[in-house]
Scaffold this motif. Structure first.
Motif, PDB file in Angstrom:
ATOM      1  N   UNK A   3       2.947  -3.257   2.065  1.00  0.00           N
ATOM      2  CA  UNK A   3       3.159  -4.680   1.796  1.00  0.00           C
ATOM      3  C   UNK A   3       1.840  -5.429   1.965  1.00  0.00           C
ATOM      4  N   UNK A   4       1.555  -6.319   0.993  1.00  0.00           N
ATOM      5  CA  UNK A   4       0.259  -6.990   0.913  1.00  0.00           C
ATOM      6  C   UNK A   4       0.415  -8.499   1.051  1.00  0.00           C
ATOM      7  N   UNK A   5      -0.525  -9.109   1.798  1.00  0.00           N
ATOM      8  CA  UNK A   5      -0.677 -10.558   1.819  1.00  0.00           C
ATOM      9  C   UNK A   5      -2.042 -10.920   1.266  1.00  0.00           C
ATOM     10  N   UNK A   6      -2.096 -11.887   0.352  1.00  0.00           N
ATOM     11  CA  UNK A   6      -3.363 -12.307  -0.258  1.00  0.00           C
ATOM     12  C   UNK A   6      -3.808 -13.630   0.352  1.00  0.00           C
ATOM     13  N   UNK A  20      -0.942  -7.505  -8.751  1.00  0.00           N
ATOM     14  CA  UNK A  20       0.103  -6.975  -7.876  1.00  0.00           C
ATOM     15  C   UNK A  20       1.486  -7.180  -8.484  1.00  0.00           C
ATOM     16  N   UNK A  21       1.664  -8.307  -9.143  1.00  0.00           N
ATOM     17  CA  UNK A  21       2.969  -8.630  -9.710  1.00  0.00           C
ATOM     18  C   UNK A  21       3.201  -8.003 -11.088  1.00  0.00           C
ATOM     19  N   UNK A  22       2.184  -7.369 -11.648  1.00  0.00           N
ATOM     20  CA  UNK A  22       2.297  -6.823 -13.008  1.00  0.00           C
ATOM     21  C   UNK A  22       2.992  -5.472 -13.053  1.00  0.00           C
ATOM     22  N   UNK A  27       3.198   1.769  -5.400  1.00  0.00           N
ATOM     23  CA  UNK A  27       3.431   1.866  -3.963  1.00  0.00           C
ATOM     24  C   UNK A  27       2.981   0.614  -3.206  1.00  0.00           C
ATOM     25  N   UNK A  28       2.966  -0.530  -3.891  1.00  0.00           N
ATOM     26  CA  UNK A  28       2.521  -1.790  -3.296  1.00  0.00           C
ATOM     27  C   UNK A  28       3.549  -2.876  -3.564  1.00  0.00           C
TER      28      UNK A  28
END
Length: 383
Positions: A3-6, A20-22, A27-28
């Motif tokens: 899980x990623x925070x930008x 990231x949303x594409x 695995x993200x």
């Protein structure tokens, strides 16, 4: 699944969010976006709705634990500060280039990273470019022999005055920390040291506001010397049309030219050094020209990829987090690129040669002198 925070929803941060949303990462999962500007957060929310969590306060973002890893994509001075806080809060961290503005702040970050078990990377996506990977292989394998000369002209960074006027922090000592060196050139300076190693010393010539109405440099020429006697020249500008991106490397066994996405390799049949040492009588060809070592123009195969380099460098970071594979662009490499940049500035500021490693305190002193008179005002000197 990681899980990623930008952090940062400007030009680069929003690009990462789109990626990231594409769906290109299997695995993200992007879970959160943080920006201190409420208008930018509103813009992100209008696009992604309740799929993500949104934050405008730093403590809320880091304290949320909505993610495992953080990507930092803010103005440059904040990079090492936010990366430190991410590590302090137990997150893996990937930082956009440059790793910072001055090496002294980055060393503090490295001390923190050395005590952490988290994966710390930098977005040097050009390291995923097959062209430069092949060039690195040619150099490190000895195919070019002893390095003699490196010339890199990178002047296809065209930027208009309107670009610089688009943000108050842009092209200011207080807000951005420099111009073409700190903003456009970090990838090439990283490749310079990644492929050829660190030079011994540099003489830099940075020209401030030469062709654009800005307080920082818009044109640079730097001359490097290496321990083995090799020399290098690095030239960059934001005001040339059409610009050039040409890297030329000469060794005692041949020459490589990288331009227009292609590699030209001129391979000597024998080392020029050995040829010169063994030649007892100078010969001439039928036209009366000096006979030189025989060389061949060789085709160098380069693999291609349809994937974005930004995607590839993030996939590499994620793979390291999940599987422990070696990191292509570790954050601890990034100080070398920044030190070269700092050295070119310091050489210009002092009108003298600068040896590596640089005097970090002197550079910060000279930088703060310019920050104090910058049109982008900061509360105190950088430390």
């Amino acid at each position: 699944m990681v899980k990623i925070g930008v952090i940062g929803y400007g030009n680069i941060g929003s690009m990462h969010v789109r990626n990231f949303e594409s769906g290109v990462f299997s695995n993200v999962q992007l879970t959160a976006v943080f920006d201190i500007d409420p208008e930018k957060i509103k813009k992100a929310e209008s696009l992604y709705g309740n799929k993500l969590k949104y934050y405008t306060k730093e403590e809320d973002f880091f304290g949320s634990h909505e993610f495992d890893a953080v990507l930092v994509a803010t103005p440059h001075y904040a990079h090492p500060v936010l990366a430190e806080k991410a590590l302090d809060n137990g997150y893996h961290v990937l930082v956009e280039k440059p790793i910072g503005v001055y090496t002294k702040a980055v060393r503090r970050l490295y001390e923190k990273a050395a005590k952490s078990d988290k994966i710390f990377g930098v977005v040097f996506n050009q390291r995923t470019n097959p062209l430069y990977q092949k060039v690195k292989d040619l150099v490190s394998s000895g195919e070019l022999g002893i390095l003699k000369r490196i010339n890199w002209i990178i002047t296809d960074w065209y930027r208009t005055q309107a670009y610089y006027n688009s943000g108050t922090w842009r092209a200011t000592w207080g807000g951005e920390g420099g111009g073409v060196l700190i903003n456009q050139c970090p990838h090439q300076l990283d490749l310079f040291q990644w492929i050829f190693g660190m030079p011994k010393r540099v003489r830099g010539f940075a020209y401030f506001g030469k062709n654009r109405n800005i307080e920082v440099e818009d044109e640079v020429t730097a001359y490097f010397e290496y321990e083995n006697g090799a020399t290098g020249v690095f030239i960059s500008s934001v005001s040339e049309v059409p610009g050039t991106n040409r890297l030329e490397i000469t060794g005692d066994k041949g020459k490589v030219i990288i331009e227009n996405g292609q590699i030209e390799f001129y391979r000597l049949r024998e080392s020029e050094v050995e040829y010169n040492k063994n030649l007892k009588v100078q010969g001439f060809d039928k036209r009366g020209n000096f006979i030189m070592p025989e060389y061949w123009k060789c085709e160098v195969p380069v693999e291609t990829s349809d994937e974005s380099q930004h995607v590839l460098v993030i996939k590499d970071w994620i793979d390291t987090i999940m599987n422990g594979t070696p990191l292509l662009a570790p954050g601890t490499d990034a100080i070398n690129e920044l030190m070269i940049s700092n050295a070119i500035y310091l050489s210009t500021f002092t009108d003298n040669w600068v040896d590596f490693p640089i005097d970090e305190d002197l550079f910060l002193e000279k930088l703060n002198e310019r920050v104090r008179t910058s049109k982008y005002k900061v509360e105190k000197d950088y430390e």
